[in-house]
Motif scaffolding. Structure first.
Motif, PDB file in Angstrom:
ATOM      1  N   UNK A 117       0.876  -1.457   0.098  1.00 42.84           N
ATOM      2  CA  UNK A 117      -0.097   0.168   0.182  1.00 42.84           C
ATOM      3  C   UNK A 117       0.816   1.671   0.451  1.00 42.84           C
ATOM      4  N   UNK A 118       1.872   1.489   1.130  1.00 44.23           N
ATOM      5  CA  UNK A 118       2.265   2.590   0.958  1.00 44.23           C
ATOM      6  C   UNK A 118       3.427   2.411  -0.614  1.00 44.23           C
ATOM      7  N   UNK A 119       4.218   1.493  -0.901  1.00 43.44           N
ATOM      8  CA  UNK A 119       4.849   2.150  -2.339  1.00 43.44           C
ATOM      9  C   UNK A 119       4.325   2.153  -2.740  1.00 43.44           C
ATOM     10  N   UNK A 120       3.083   1.666  -3.293  1.00 45.39           N
ATOM     11  CA  UNK A 120       1.435   2.434  -4.224  1.00 45.39           C
ATOM     12  C   UNK A 120       1.338   4.025  -4.065  1.00 45.39           C
ATOM     13  N   UNK A 121       1.448   4.347  -2.898  1.00 44.56           N
ATOM     14  CA  UNK A 121       0.755   5.260  -1.912  1.00 44.56           C
ATOM     15  C   UNK A 121       2.816   6.397  -2.539  1.00 44.56           C
ATOM     16  N   UNK A 122       3.674   6.139  -2.592  1.00 47.83           N
ATOM     17  CA  UNK A 122       4.529   6.681  -3.529  1.00 47.83           C
ATOM     18  C   UNK A 122       4.493   7.158  -4.740  1.00 47.83           C
ATOM     19  N   UNK A 123       3.901   6.266  -6.112  1.00 43.19           N
ATOM     20  CA  UNK A 123       3.768   6.771  -6.590  1.00 43.19           C
ATOM     21  C   UNK A 123       2.451   7.528  -7.251  1.00 43.19           C
ATOM     22  N   UNK A 124       1.521   7.315  -6.329  1.00 39.47           N
ATOM     23  CA  UNK A 124       0.823   8.623  -6.030  1.00 39.47           C
ATOM     24  C   UNK A 124       0.755   9.935  -5.235  1.00 39.47           C
ATOM     25  N   UNK A 125       1.029   9.430  -4.456  1.00 39.94           N
ATOM     26  CA  UNK A 125       1.817  11.034  -4.091  1.00 39.94           C
ATOM     27  C   UNK A 125       3.020  12.039  -4.939  1.00 39.94           C
ATOM     28  N   UNK A 126       3.796  11.056  -5.407  1.00 41.26           N
ATOM     29  CA  UNK A 126       4.386  11.850  -6.146  1.00 41.26           C
ATOM     30  C   UNK A 126       3.813  12.661  -7.493  1.00 41.26           C
ATOM     31  N   UNK A 127       2.666  12.181  -7.871  1.00 44.61           N
ATOM     32  CA  UNK A 127       1.985  12.706  -9.294  1.00 44.61           C
ATOM     33  C   UNK A 127       1.174  13.428  -9.374  1.00 44.61           C
ATOM     34  N   UNK A 128       0.388  13.345  -7.300  1.00 47.84           N
ATOM     35  CA  UNK A 128      -1.466  13.636  -7.651  1.00 47.84           C
ATOM     36  C   UNK A 128      -1.089  15.059  -6.078  1.00 47.84           C
ATOM     37  N   UNK A 129       0.327  15.030  -5.622  1.00 51.24           N
ATOM     38  CA  UNK A 129       0.605  16.186  -5.036  1.00 51.24           C
ATOM     39  C   UNK A 129      -0.429  16.253  -3.303  1.00 51.24           C
ATOM     40  N   UNK A 130      -1.168  17.673  -4.315  1.00 57.42           N
ATOM     41  CA  UNK A 130      -1.152  18.184  -3.046  1.00 57.42           C
ATOM     42  C   UNK A 130      -3.570  17.106  -2.448  1.00 57.42           C
ATOM     43  N   UNK A 131      -3.579  16.580  -4.180  1.00 52.63           N
ATOM     44  CA  UNK A 131      -4.680  15.698  -4.428  1.00 52.63           C
ATOM     45  C   UNK A 131      -4.402  14.623  -3.770  1.00 52.63           C
ATOM     46  N   UNK A 132      -3.849  13.841  -2.945  1.00 56.34           N
ATOM     47  CA  UNK A 132      -3.373  12.411  -2.409  1.00 56.34           C
ATOM     48  C   UNK A 132      -3.120  13.397  -0.926  1.00 56.34           C
ATOM     49  N   UNK A 133      -3.813  12.605  -0.245  1.00 56.08           N
ATOM     50  CA  UNK A 133      -3.415  12.230   1.538  1.00 56.08           C
ATOM     51  C   UNK A 133      -2.148  12.406   1.590  1.00 56.08           C
ATOM     52  N   UNK A 134      -1.395  12.939   2.803  1.00 56.65           N
ATOM     53  CA  UNK A 134       0.083  12.621   2.699  1.00 56.65           C
ATOM     54  C   UNK A 134       0.364  12.150   3.926  1.00 56.65           C
ATOM     55  N   UNK A 135       0.776  10.387   3.713  1.00 53.78           N
ATOM     56  CA  UNK A 135       0.895   9.999   5.275  1.00 53.78           C
ATOM     57  C   UNK A 135       2.181   9.558   5.041  1.00 53.78           C
ATOM     58  N   UNK A 136       2.722  10.856   5.346  1.00 55.16           N
ATOM     59  CA  UNK A 136       4.847  10.446   4.931  1.00 55.16           C
ATOM     60  C   UNK A 136       4.608   9.437   6.420  1.00 55.16           C
ATOM     61  N   UNK A 137       4.178  10.488   7.866  1.00 52.80           N
ATOM     62  CA  UNK A 137       4.980   9.662   9.215  1.00 52.80           C
ATOM     63  C   UNK A 137       4.125   8.189   8.796  1.00 52.80           C
ATOM     64  N   UNK A 138       3.127   7.159   7.746  1.00 57.00           N
ATOM     65  CA  UNK A 138       3.190   5.912   8.276  1.00 57.00           C
ATOM     66  C   UNK A 138       3.818   5.286   7.370  1.00 57.00           C
ATOM     67  N   UNK A 139       4.340   6.674   5.878  1.00 52.45           N
ATOM     68  CA  UNK A 139       5.287   5.943   5.304  1.00 52.45           C
ATOM     69  C   UNK A 139       6.585   5.867   6.218  1.00 52.45           C
ATOM     70  N   UNK A 140       7.039   6.465   7.131  1.00 49.35           N
ATOM     71  CA  UNK A 140       8.287   6.581   7.991  1.00 49.35           C
ATOM     72  C   UNK A 140       7.707   5.736   8.691  1.00 49.35           C
TER      73      UNK A 140
END
Length: 233
Positions: free
Chosen positions: A184-207
């Motif tokens: 889930x989190x690796x897929x989120x990274x790809x989405x976040x890099x391409x969507x910016x503010x339109x994607x939830x920022x769950x960086x804390x969970x990723x770390x």
């Protein structure tokens, strides 16, 4: 009116808990059965209106937001009473509703994702107890629709606390097995890099996941090999 009724219910619960040596008198209160009957009615109507909108019939499209708001309101009451587990399990299993989600224009459907967001917050804060299978199913069923609607919620929902939702989502993911967290989190990274503010920022969970995964791999590599039976005395 919903805010007023919710306030009255909370005040009633509070006053009842202080009477009769802590025993609540709910004779004049809403029962769990009544709440779940309303939930099932609203969910059925939501499915009907979503199916109609997915087939390009937009005559009653405003009812989608109305029923989603009703469900969100009921969920808040259930969480407050600590009886939202059945709501979670039923919502997680709505695969047909999730499947037609992308067929409805975002402007008409984004309110639905507020329900999923509230469940993320409830799970993340420990307000809703759910099995691992139920949590996995919730994410499999509703995470992608939630991602798709996040930008709309962020712009259109007045008073939306995106940081609370992001923390709830991150904490929900971190309750899953490590391998599923990774997917889930690796897929989120790809989405976040391409969507910016339109994607939830769950960086804390990723770390948190990254540190867990690092130390798990490190502990595995440092673990001494099992002794051979030939070297035992």
């Amino acid at each position: 009116m919903k805010d007023l009724v919710s306030k009255m219910l909370r005040e009633n619960n509070s006053s009842c808990s202080g009477n009769n040596n802590g025993r609540k008198n709910r004779s004049n209160d809403l029962s769990k059965e009544s709440l779940y009957t309303s939930f099932e009615t609203c969910l059925s109507l939501l499915g009907r209106y979503m199916t109609s909108a997915a087939n390009s019939n937009l005559i009653e499209v405003t009812q989608i937001a109305r029923q989603a708001d009703n469900l969100h309101w009921i969920l808040d009451i259930l969480i407050d009473r600590q009886i939202a587990d059945e709501f979670l399990s039923t919502w997680s299993a709505q695969t047909e509703l999730s499947a037609i989600h992308t067929k409805v224009p975002p402007v008409h459907r984004y309110e639905i994702s507020r329900i999923t967001a509230r469940l993320f917050v409830g799970i993340g804060k420990g307000q809703i107890l759910a099995s691992k299978d139920c949590r996995c199913l919730l994410l499999r069923t509703w995470l992608e629709p939630f991602y798709e609607d996040f930008g709309w919620m962020r712009r259109a929902c007045k008073g939306l606390d995106r940081h609370l939702i992001e923390d709830g989502l991150g904490n929900t993911i971190l309750t899953l097995p490590l391998g599923m967290q990774q997917d889930i989190l690796l897929a989120w990274v790809d989405r976040f890099l391409n969507s910016g503010d339109d994607c939830p920022n769950i960086q804390k969970g990723f770390e948190v996941w990254w540190r867990r995964a690092f130390w798990t791999r490190r502990a595995h590599h440092l673990q001494p090999p099992a002794s051979s039976p030939h070297h035992l005395t």
